[in-house]
Design a protein around this motif. Structure first.
Motif, mmCIF file in Angstrom:
data_model
loop_
_atom_site.group_PDB
_atom_site.id
_atom_site.type_symbol
_atom_site.label_atom_id
_atom_site.label_comp_id
_atom_site.label_asym_id
_atom_site.label_seq_id
_atom_site.Cartn_x
_atom_site.Cartn_y
_atom_site.Cartn_z
ATOM 1 N N VAL A 34 32.464 41.892 28.170
ATOM 2 C CA VAL A 34 33.656 42.417 28.819
ATOM 3 C C VAL A 34 34.878 41.671 28.297
ATOM 4 C CG1 VAL A 34 34.779 42.787 31.029
ATOM 5 C CG2 VAL A 34 32.296 42.913 30.864
ATOM 6 N N PRO A 35 35.873 42.350 27.756
ATOM 7 C CA PRO A 35 37.070 41.665 27.263
ATOM 8 C C PRO A 35 37.878 41.086 28.421
ATOM 9 C CG PRO A 35 37.359 44.043 27.170
ATOM 10 C CD PRO A 35 35.940 43.806 27.565
ATOM 11 N N ALA A 36 37.985 39.782 28.456
ATOM 12 C CA ALA A 36 38.680 39.132 29.564
ATOM 13 C C ALA A 36 40.148 39.507 29.623
ATOM 14 C CB ALA A 36 38.540 37.605 29.438
ATOM 15 N N GLU A 37 40.740 39.834 28.464
ATOM 16 C CA GLU A 37 42.169 40.150 28.468
ATOM 17 C C GLU A 37 42.456 41.474 29.161
ATOM 18 O OE1 GLU A 37 40.320 41.354 24.542
ATOM 19 O OE2 GLU A 37 40.397 39.583 25.824
ATOM 20 N N SER A 38 41.418 42.285 29.428
ATOM 21 C CA SER A 38 41.649 43.567 30.088
ATOM 22 C C SER A 38 41.840 43.411 31.591
ATOM 23 C CB SER A 38 40.471 44.513 29.828
ATOM 24 O OG SER A 38 39.290 43.985 30.407
ATOM 25 N N VAL A 39 41.540 42.224 32.115
ATOM 26 C CA VAL A 39 41.713 41.953 33.536
ATOM 27 C C VAL A 39 42.836 40.944 33.706
ATOM 28 C CG1 VAL A 39 40.616 41.145 35.651
ATOM 29 C CG2 VAL A 39 39.280 42.382 33.946
ATOM 30 N N LYS A 40 43.775 41.266 34.585
ATOM 31 C CA LYS A 40 44.876 40.353 34.813
ATOM 32 C C LYS A 40 44.353 39.047 35.410
ATOM 33 C CE LYS A 40 48.254 44.009 35.583
ATOM 34 N NZ LYS A 40 49.230 44.603 36.526
ATOM 35 N N GLU A 41 45.079 37.974 35.124
ATOM 36 C CA GLU A 41 44.626 36.650 35.573
ATOM 37 C C GLU A 41 44.559 36.575 37.097
ATOM 38 O OE1 GLU A 41 45.946 31.954 35.139
ATOM 39 O OE2 GLU A 41 47.067 33.539 34.135
ATOM 40 N N SER A 42 45.468 37.288 37.789
ATOM 41 C CA SER A 42 45.508 37.223 39.244
ATOM 42 C C SER A 42 44.506 38.151 39.907
ATOM 43 C CB SER A 42 46.914 37.577 39.744
ATOM 44 O OG SER A 42 47.271 38.881 39.334
ATOM 45 N N GLU A 117 31.163 35.629 34.478
ATOM 46 C CA GLU A 117 31.775 34.315 34.680
ATOM 47 C C GLU A 117 31.938 33.572 33.370
ATOM 48 O OE1 GLU A 117 29.427 32.381 37.662
ATOM 49 O OE2 GLU A 117 30.597 33.277 39.305
ATOM 50 N N ASN A 118 31.045 33.813 32.396
ATOM 51 C CA ASN A 118 31.233 33.212 31.077
ATOM 52 C C ASN A 118 32.481 33.747 30.388
ATOM 53 O OD1 ASN A 118 28.947 31.634 31.330
ATOM 54 N ND2 ASN A 118 27.597 33.100 30.282
ATOM 55 N N GLU A 119 32.844 34.987 30.709
ATOM 56 C CA GLU A 119 34.077 35.565 30.184
ATOM 57 C C GLU A 119 35.285 35.197 31.046
ATOM 58 O OE1 GLU A 119 34.556 37.248 27.407
ATOM 59 O OE2 GLU A 119 32.459 37.003 26.857
ATOM 60 N N ARG A 120 35.076 34.239 31.989
ATOM 61 C CA ARG A 120 36.126 33.748 32.869
ATOM 62 C C ARG A 120 36.715 34.857 33.730
ATOM 63 N NH1 ARG A 120 39.506 29.545 28.937
ATOM 64 N NH2 ARG A 120 37.713 28.242 28.388
ATOM 65 N N LEU A 121 35.868 35.793 34.137
ATOM 66 C CA LEU A 121 36.294 36.859 35.032
ATOM 67 C C LEU A 121 35.876 36.508 36.460
ATOM 68 C CD1 LEU A 121 35.336 40.014 32.944
ATOM 69 C CD2 LEU A 121 37.601 39.058 33.301
ATOM 70 N N HIS A 122 36.811 36.639 37.367
ATOM 71 C CA HIS A 122 36.519 36.338 38.769
ATOM 72 C C HIS A 122 35.857 37.548 39.423
ATOM 73 C CE1 HIS A 122 36.802 35.265 42.914
ATOM 74 N NE2 HIS A 122 37.673 36.230 43.183
ATOM 75 N N ILE A 123 34.753 37.312 40.120
ATOM 76 C CA ILE A 123 34.060 38.369 40.847
ATOM 77 C C ILE A 123 34.626 38.406 42.260
ATOM 78 C CG2 ILE A 123 31.829 39.203 41.664
ATOM 79 C CD1 ILE A 123 30.568 37.725 39.307
ATOM 80 N N SER A 124 35.410 39.441 42.549
ATOM 81 C CA SER A 124 36.091 39.538 43.839
ATOM 82 C C SER A 124 35.157 39.934 44.964
ATOM 83 C CB SER A 124 37.246 40.540 43.755
ATOM 84 O OG SER A 124 38.176 40.155 42.765
ATOM 85 N N ALA A 125 34.115 40.701 44.669
ATOM 86 C CA ALA A 125 33.183 41.142 45.705
ATOM 87 C C ALA A 125 31.940 41.729 45.052
ATOM 88 C CB ALA A 125 33.827 42.176 46.626
ATOM 89 N N ILE A 126 30.841 41.720 45.787
ATOM 90 C CA ILE A 126 29.609 42.427 45.416
ATOM 91 C C ILE A 126 29.256 43.292 46.613
ATOM 92 C CG2 ILE A 126 27.197 42.219 44.730
ATOM 93 C CD1 ILE A 126 27.816 39.455 43.635
#
Length: 432
Positions: A34-42, A117-126
């Motif tokens: 998953v490209p991390a840049e496609s998700v905003k940091e916030s 998480e390796n792509e530094r993406l925050h998981i907001s919910a499951i």
């Protein structure tokens, strides 16, 4: 084989293929990075689980009393689903009469969490997809909130939700077979009297429900993918929260409270600013007190030099003054008694002038007034009648003058008014 659908930037959907017979504890992914840049940091992403990946259980208030801690619930569910207790993730929706437990086997989801998480993406919910769609539909369609049943048709089949006060109290998955779905609906309808049903993408059930005495309160067609994307976007931005969040147990993610971090940071900054303001106020107040203390010290030193011009300034001026005061008392021979206070005629004069009645209350004329420190030395005048004379006496008694019973003589203008040697007792002393 588990199908993973990426709907970036805010949703990752997981569903099991119907053609596969793979064991639940084994999962493989065909997932691009998953490209991390496609998700905003916030923001972050929401992992949406298909209904085939979850299990549901209902427990009433009496049954919940048996559970002392979370592990007891998991070990009880372990006997009913193909998963071990330590691999379960559990969520609960509380309604008025019962609690709906949603359980997922976290083994198949863990690799995806690691990739994200390796792509530094925050998981907001499951969360299960059905509850994400339910929240979206509840905002869009008012009739859903007053319904007894909500039936949603998706690629996985039919999902049936029984509501209690607008909150899901039971959840059933009926598969793709309409006959199987109607069997489940029949069991649910047994406990309901002319229930209202809301259909979402399920027009094939409308006639069957009508035959069973149910009332179709609403029937709508929507794009479930768009609904999931919109709801996940709101959750990822912290503008909404899921009904069920399975980020616990084996699915515990890094920084589960990241959505509230901006508010927490703001609160921390506000708290620090408040502390700084408090410290600043204390410093300013301390400076003012020190300034006033220095001014008082200067005044004390000046007064001491004027009083004792030949003596050097002592270290403790206050103690020196007290010592001189005690010495002065001893010199005057009054021992420990206080220095006599100079008497004044002002208190009795003020009491007399404030105590005599106004002319509308009594008609009188005063020709002579003599007041000393003890009270009235002499007051003479005339009043229209005895009633006015008595009013004057009563008013003076109320302010502290010990006025005796009056006797008066008739004169040309009325009756004579004469007071001599009337003692004045201040109010406080008089009360004592």
């Amino acid at each position: 084989m588990i199908d993973v659908h990426l709907a970036l930037p805010n949703r990752v959907s997981i569903g099991r293929s119907f053609e596969t017979t793979a064991d639940t504890n084994e999962a493989s992914y065909d997932l691009e990075v998953v490209p991390a840049e496609s998700v905003k940091e916030s923001e972050g992403v929401v992992i949406a689980l298909a209904s085939t990946e979850c299990f549901s259980f209902v427990r009433d208030a009496q049954q919940l009393k048996r559970y002392r801690h979370r592990d007891q619930i998991l070990y009880e569910f372990e006997d009913e689903i193909p998963a071990e207790a330590e691999n379960m993730s559990i969520g609960v929706i509380k309604s008025k009469a019962s609690s709906l437990f949603v359980v997922a086997n976290g083994v198949g989801v863990l690799p995806l969490i690691q990739i994200l998480e390796n792509e530094r993406l925050h998981i907001s919910a499951i969360a299960p997809e059905i509850f994400l769609v339910f929240k979206y539909a509840a905002r869009c369609f008012l009739e859903l909130r007053n319904s007894d049943l909500v039936i949603v048709k998706s690629n996985c089949g039919f999902d049936i939700l029984r509501l209690d006060g607008g909150i899901p109290a039971e959840w059933y998955w009926g598969g793709r077979d309409i006959a199987c779905c109607l069997e489940i609906i029949d069991r649910v309808l047994e406990a309901l009297n002319q229930p209202s049903v809301f259909l979402l993408n399920a027009p094939a059930l409308s006639s069957g429900l009508t035959e069973r005495g149910a009332v179709v309160a609403g029937e709508h067609e929507i794009d479930l993918g768009d609904a999931l994307d919109e709801e996940c976007c709101l959750i990822a931005k912290g503008r909404a929260s899921p009904l069920v969040d399975l980020r616990n147990g084996v699915l515990q993610t890094r920084m589960p409270f990241r959505n509230i971090l901006p508010a927490a940071r703001f609160a921390a900054v506000a708290f620090i600013a408040l502390q700084l303001c408090g410290i600043g106020a204390c410093v300013i107040k301390t400076s003012q007190i020190q300034s006033l203390s220095a001014e008082a010290q200067v005044i004390h030193e000046s007064a001491f030099q004027k009083t004792f011009p030949e003596d050097p300034l002592p270290i403790g001026i206050t103690s020196r003054i007290r010592s001189e005061h005690r010495r002065l008392i001893g010199t005057r021979g009054v021992g420990s008694q206080q220095i006599p206070v100079i008497a004044s005629a002002l208190p009795p004069a003020h009491a007399f002038l404030s105590g005599i009645p106004d002319h509308p209350q009594a008609n009188f004329k005063l020709h002579r007034i003599e007041i000393d420190t003890e009270g009235i030395r002499q007051v003479s005048g005339t009043a229209d009648n005895y009633v006015d004379l008595e009013k004057i006496a009563n008013q003076l008694r109320q302010v502290g003058f010990m006025v005796p019973e009056l006797s008066a003589n008739s004169v040309r203008d009325g009756v004579s008014l004469r007071l001599e040697e009337v003692r004045f007792v201040p109010q406080v002393e008089h009360e004592k």
